[in-house]
Scaffold this motif. Structure first.
Motif, mmCIF file in Angstrom:
data_model
loop_
_atom_site.group_PDB
_atom_site.id
_atom_site.type_symbol
_atom_site.label_atom_id
_atom_site.label_comp_id
_atom_site.label_asym_id
_atom_site.label_seq_id
_atom_site.Cartn_x
_atom_site.Cartn_y
_atom_site.Cartn_z
ATOM 1 N N PRO A 60 0.758 -1.350 -0.087
ATOM 2 C CA PRO A 60 0.089 0.149 0.057
ATOM 3 C C PRO A 60 1.134 1.350 0.075
ATOM 4 O O PRO A 60 0.571 2.279 -0.553
ATOM 5 C CB PRO A 60 -0.862 -0.037 1.476
ATOM 6 N N GLN A 61 2.075 1.275 0.723
ATOM 7 C CA GLN A 61 2.891 2.413 0.607
ATOM 8 C C GLN A 61 3.434 2.750 -0.530
ATOM 9 O O GLN A 61 3.570 3.862 -1.301
ATOM 10 C CB GLN A 61 4.209 2.181 1.713
ATOM 11 N N LEU A 62 3.875 1.433 -1.341
ATOM 12 C CA LEU A 62 4.507 1.562 -2.768
ATOM 13 C C LEU A 62 3.346 2.215 -3.782
ATOM 14 O O LEU A 62 3.575 2.925 -4.760
ATOM 15 C CB LEU A 62 5.219 0.206 -3.246
ATOM 16 N N VAL A 63 2.237 1.580 -3.770
ATOM 17 C CA VAL A 63 1.204 1.820 -4.683
ATOM 18 C C VAL A 63 0.691 3.602 -4.479
ATOM 19 O O VAL A 63 0.653 4.248 -5.154
ATOM 20 C CB VAL A 63 -0.146 1.112 -4.540
ATOM 21 N N THR A 64 0.895 4.112 -3.098
ATOM 22 C CA THR A 64 0.353 5.245 -2.669
ATOM 23 C C THR A 64 1.370 6.281 -3.188
ATOM 24 O O THR A 64 1.396 7.481 -3.891
ATOM 25 C CB THR A 64 0.090 5.383 -1.136
ATOM 26 N N ALA A 65 2.777 5.926 -2.973
ATOM 27 C CA ALA A 65 3.846 6.597 -3.363
ATOM 28 C C ALA A 65 3.837 6.877 -4.776
ATOM 29 O O ALA A 65 4.512 7.931 -5.152
ATOM 30 C CB ALA A 65 5.243 6.236 -2.600
ATOM 31 N N LEU A 66 3.928 5.851 -5.418
ATOM 32 C CA LEU A 66 3.872 5.799 -6.984
ATOM 33 C C LEU A 66 2.868 6.800 -7.576
ATOM 34 O O LEU A 66 3.111 7.662 -8.370
ATOM 35 C CB LEU A 66 3.767 4.459 -7.370
ATOM 36 N N ALA A 67 1.618 6.480 -7.026
ATOM 37 C CA ALA A 67 0.380 7.367 -7.686
ATOM 38 C C ALA A 67 0.696 8.698 -7.416
ATOM 39 O O ALA A 67 0.583 9.626 -8.168
ATOM 40 C CB ALA A 67 -0.826 6.925 -7.023
ATOM 41 N N VAL A 68 1.001 9.207 -6.098
ATOM 42 C CA VAL A 68 1.328 10.568 -5.728
ATOM 43 C C VAL A 68 2.507 11.180 -6.502
ATOM 44 O O VAL A 68 2.456 12.238 -7.256
ATOM 45 C CB VAL A 68 1.569 10.638 -4.287
ATOM 46 N N HIS A 119 -0.952 -11.794 10.972
ATOM 47 C CA HIS A 119 -1.016 -12.562 9.590
ATOM 48 C C HIS A 119 0.098 -12.157 8.728
ATOM 49 O O HIS A 119 0.379 -10.980 8.505
ATOM 50 C CB HIS A 119 -2.491 -12.525 9.104
ATOM 51 N N LYS A 120 0.413 -13.053 8.022
ATOM 52 C CA LYS A 120 1.752 -12.996 6.805
ATOM 53 C C LYS A 120 0.813 -12.576 5.525
ATOM 54 O O LYS A 120 0.367 -13.722 4.831
ATOM 55 C CB LYS A 120 2.456 -14.118 6.800
ATOM 56 N N LEU A 121 0.546 -11.498 5.220
ATOM 57 C CA LEU A 121 -0.326 -11.301 3.942
ATOM 58 C C LEU A 121 0.539 -11.428 2.862
ATOM 59 O O LEU A 121 1.880 -11.009 2.698
ATOM 60 C CB LEU A 121 -0.679 -9.581 4.121
ATOM 61 N N PRO A 122 -0.003 -11.719 1.659
ATOM 62 C CA PRO A 122 0.607 -11.716 0.374
ATOM 63 C C PRO A 122 0.751 -10.743 -0.242
ATOM 64 O O PRO A 122 0.194 -9.517 -0.020
ATOM 65 C CB PRO A 122 -0.487 -12.845 -0.514
ATOM 66 N N TYR A 123 1.884 -10.450 -1.160
ATOM 67 C CA TYR A 123 2.314 -8.988 -1.480
ATOM 68 C C TYR A 123 1.352 -8.854 -2.411
ATOM 69 O O TYR A 123 0.983 -7.426 -2.923
ATOM 70 C CB TYR A 123 3.771 -8.915 -1.990
ATOM 71 N N PHE A 124 0.826 -9.776 -3.384
ATOM 72 C CA PHE A 124 -0.116 -9.403 -4.512
ATOM 73 C C PHE A 124 -1.374 -10.048 -4.319
ATOM 74 O O PHE A 124 -2.210 -9.943 -5.372
ATOM 75 C CB PHE A 124 0.665 -10.085 -5.886
ATOM 76 N N LEU A 180 -4.380 -9.193 -3.364
ATOM 77 C CA LEU A 180 -5.335 -7.668 -2.988
ATOM 78 C C LEU A 180 -6.378 -8.141 -2.008
ATOM 79 O O LEU A 180 -6.698 -7.779 -0.868
ATOM 80 C CB LEU A 180 -5.609 -6.991 -3.846
ATOM 81 N N MET A 181 -7.341 -9.039 -2.781
ATOM 82 C CA MET A 181 -8.624 -9.212 -2.193
ATOM 83 C C MET A 181 -8.587 -10.029 -1.053
ATOM 84 O O MET A 181 -8.990 -9.807 0.254
ATOM 85 C CB MET A 181 -9.479 -9.951 -3.371
ATOM 86 N N LYS A 182 -7.457 -11.161 -1.104
ATOM 87 C CA LYS A 182 -7.379 -11.794 0.251
ATOM 88 C C LYS A 182 -6.742 -11.153 1.402
ATOM 89 O O LYS A 182 -7.133 -11.143 2.695
ATOM 90 C CB LYS A 182 -6.279 -13.072 -0.039
ATOM 91 N N SER A 183 -5.856 -9.987 1.050
ATOM 92 C CA SER A 183 -5.347 -9.210 2.230
ATOM 93 C C SER A 183 -6.360 -8.113 2.802
ATOM 94 O O SER A 183 -6.784 -8.135 3.961
ATOM 95 C CB SER A 183 -4.403 -8.208 1.677
ATOM 96 N N LEU A 184 -7.328 -7.686 1.897
ATOM 97 C CA LEU A 184 -8.554 -6.852 2.242
ATOM 98 C C LEU A 184 -9.512 -7.593 3.167
ATOM 99 O O LEU A 184 -9.999 -7.059 4.026
ATOM 100 C CB LEU A 184 -9.306 -6.181 1.103
ATOM 101 N N ARG A 185 -9.854 -8.735 2.876
ATOM 102 C CA ARG A 185 -10.520 -9.551 3.678
ATOM 103 C C ARG A 185 -10.069 -9.710 5.194
ATOM 104 O O ARG A 185 -10.824 -10.006 6.053
ATOM 105 C CB ARG A 185 -10.814 -10.957 3.109
ATOM 106 N N VAL A 186 -8.610 -9.460 5.553
ATOM 107 C CA VAL A 186 -8.099 -9.650 6.766
ATOM 108 C C VAL A 186 -8.149 -8.346 7.414
ATOM 109 O O VAL A 186 -8.568 -8.208 8.634
ATOM 110 C CB VAL A 186 -6.628 -10.403 6.655
#
Length: 323
Positions: A82-90, A144-149, A151-157
């Motif tokens: 999430p930090q990478l996506v936000t920094a890249l978009a900004v 929990h050990k969230l997967p890097y890619f 997204l939907m599985k991570s958001l459910r957690v």
């Protein structure tokens, strides 16, 4: 003037280097400020006093060691995506639309539009990035050990069913938007004008940058940074606590556990971890706002809990003064 192709080309490697350094340090800071360390006894369901049994970490570097011991190297990069996506978009938005001539050599900054213009710009950027900040803080503090890619599985957690159905409810997290606005307003309306007034600005003399030093002004600004750390650090601690507080459809759920749905059962925790890195507040009564959060932290954990890692806020103010 549009950005050059070279600036776009070097954007990814420059972001990669900065995030490789910042993400681990910020992750430890979020964990340290989110950790719940009550100083008194709690009451069980029968009203009997029981001591706090969770981990107690009293320093930033103690938290850093604990992350390494329990989660290992990968634990330092929780919340990276999430930090990478936000920094890249900004960064892309600033490069494309806001990169003014004459500032190519320096760090990207808000457009020069006066104090009110800068305040509105900063509030807008904070408002846009608030959901990302919430997801980042929760990704850092989850066991929990969230997967890097995934997204939907991570958001459910990371998000409750209520938050996934109504994502705008993240903006209604009690007290969070208020604490963030106060932080932005203080930096923009108080700290930034004093910085311009007191900190020497480089003046070009041929090819040499000359600073007009005034030790009186520098001493005054040092005092300003000390006072600012005393004001901003509690807001940052409160924002961290409120960001990880989940929004539930029913008041029967507490502030840090998810609504029952079974999503988190699919995500593994860190191998070999017999306990979580931090303890989170599990009282049935969630924080109801900014002031309630501050008062509750003082009552349950002591006044100094609002000043966890204050020296990082202070050091950040000093570094930004001459950036």
């Amino acid at each position: 003037m549009p950005a050059s192709a070279a600036e776009y080309f070097f954007l990814i490697p420059s972001l990669a280097i900065s995030l490789a350094i910042v993400v681990p340090l910020a992750g430890v800071l979020v964990r340290f400020r989110a950790s719940y360390n009550p100083r008194g006894l709690a009451l069980d369901s029968e009203g009997s006093a029981v001591p706090h049994t969770g981990p107690v970490v009293s320093s930033y570097f103690g938290m850093l060691r604990r992350v390494w011991q329990i989660e290992g190297f990968s634990g330092f990069y929780k919340g990276l995506m999430p930090q990478l996506v936000t920094a890249l978009a900004v960064s892309l938005a600033i490069l494309t639309f806001m990169d003014a001539p004459g500032h190519r050599h320096s760090a990207y900054r808000a457009p020069s539009a006066g104090i009110l213009g800068t305040l509105l710009y900063s509030l807008l950027m904070m408002f846009i990035s608030l959901p990302s900040a919430i997801i980042t803080y929760r990704a850092i503090t989850t066991p929990h050990k969230l997967p890097y890619f995934g997204l939907m599985k991570s958001l459910r957690v990371l998000l409750t069913p209520t938050e996934r159905r109504q994502p705008w409810i993240l903006y209604l997290t009690p007290g969070l938007l208020a604490s963030q606005c106060l932080h932005v307003a203080y930096v923009t309306l108080v700290l930034a004008p004093l910085h311009r007034l007191l900190v020497p600005i480089a003046e070009e003399s041929g090819s040499v940058a000359i600073f007009e030093l005034s030790w009186i002004k520098i001493s005054v600004y040092f005092t300003v940074v000390v006072v600012s750390a005393g004001i901003l650090t509690p807001l940052e601690v409160i924002s961290t606590r409120l960001a990880i507080q989940r929004n539930q459809a029913s008041s029967e759920y507490n502030s840090v556990s998810q609504e029952v749905e079974g999503d988190a059962e699919e995500i593994a925790e860190y191998a070999g971890a017999d306990e979580d890195v931090i303890g989170l507040r599990t009282d049935a009564e969630p924080y109801t706002g900014l002031l309630d959060c501050g008062k509750t932290i003082i009552n349950e954990e002591g006044f100094m809990a609002l000043y966890k890692a204050w020296w990082l806020t202070f050091f950040g103010g000093l570094v930004s003064a001459f950036a």
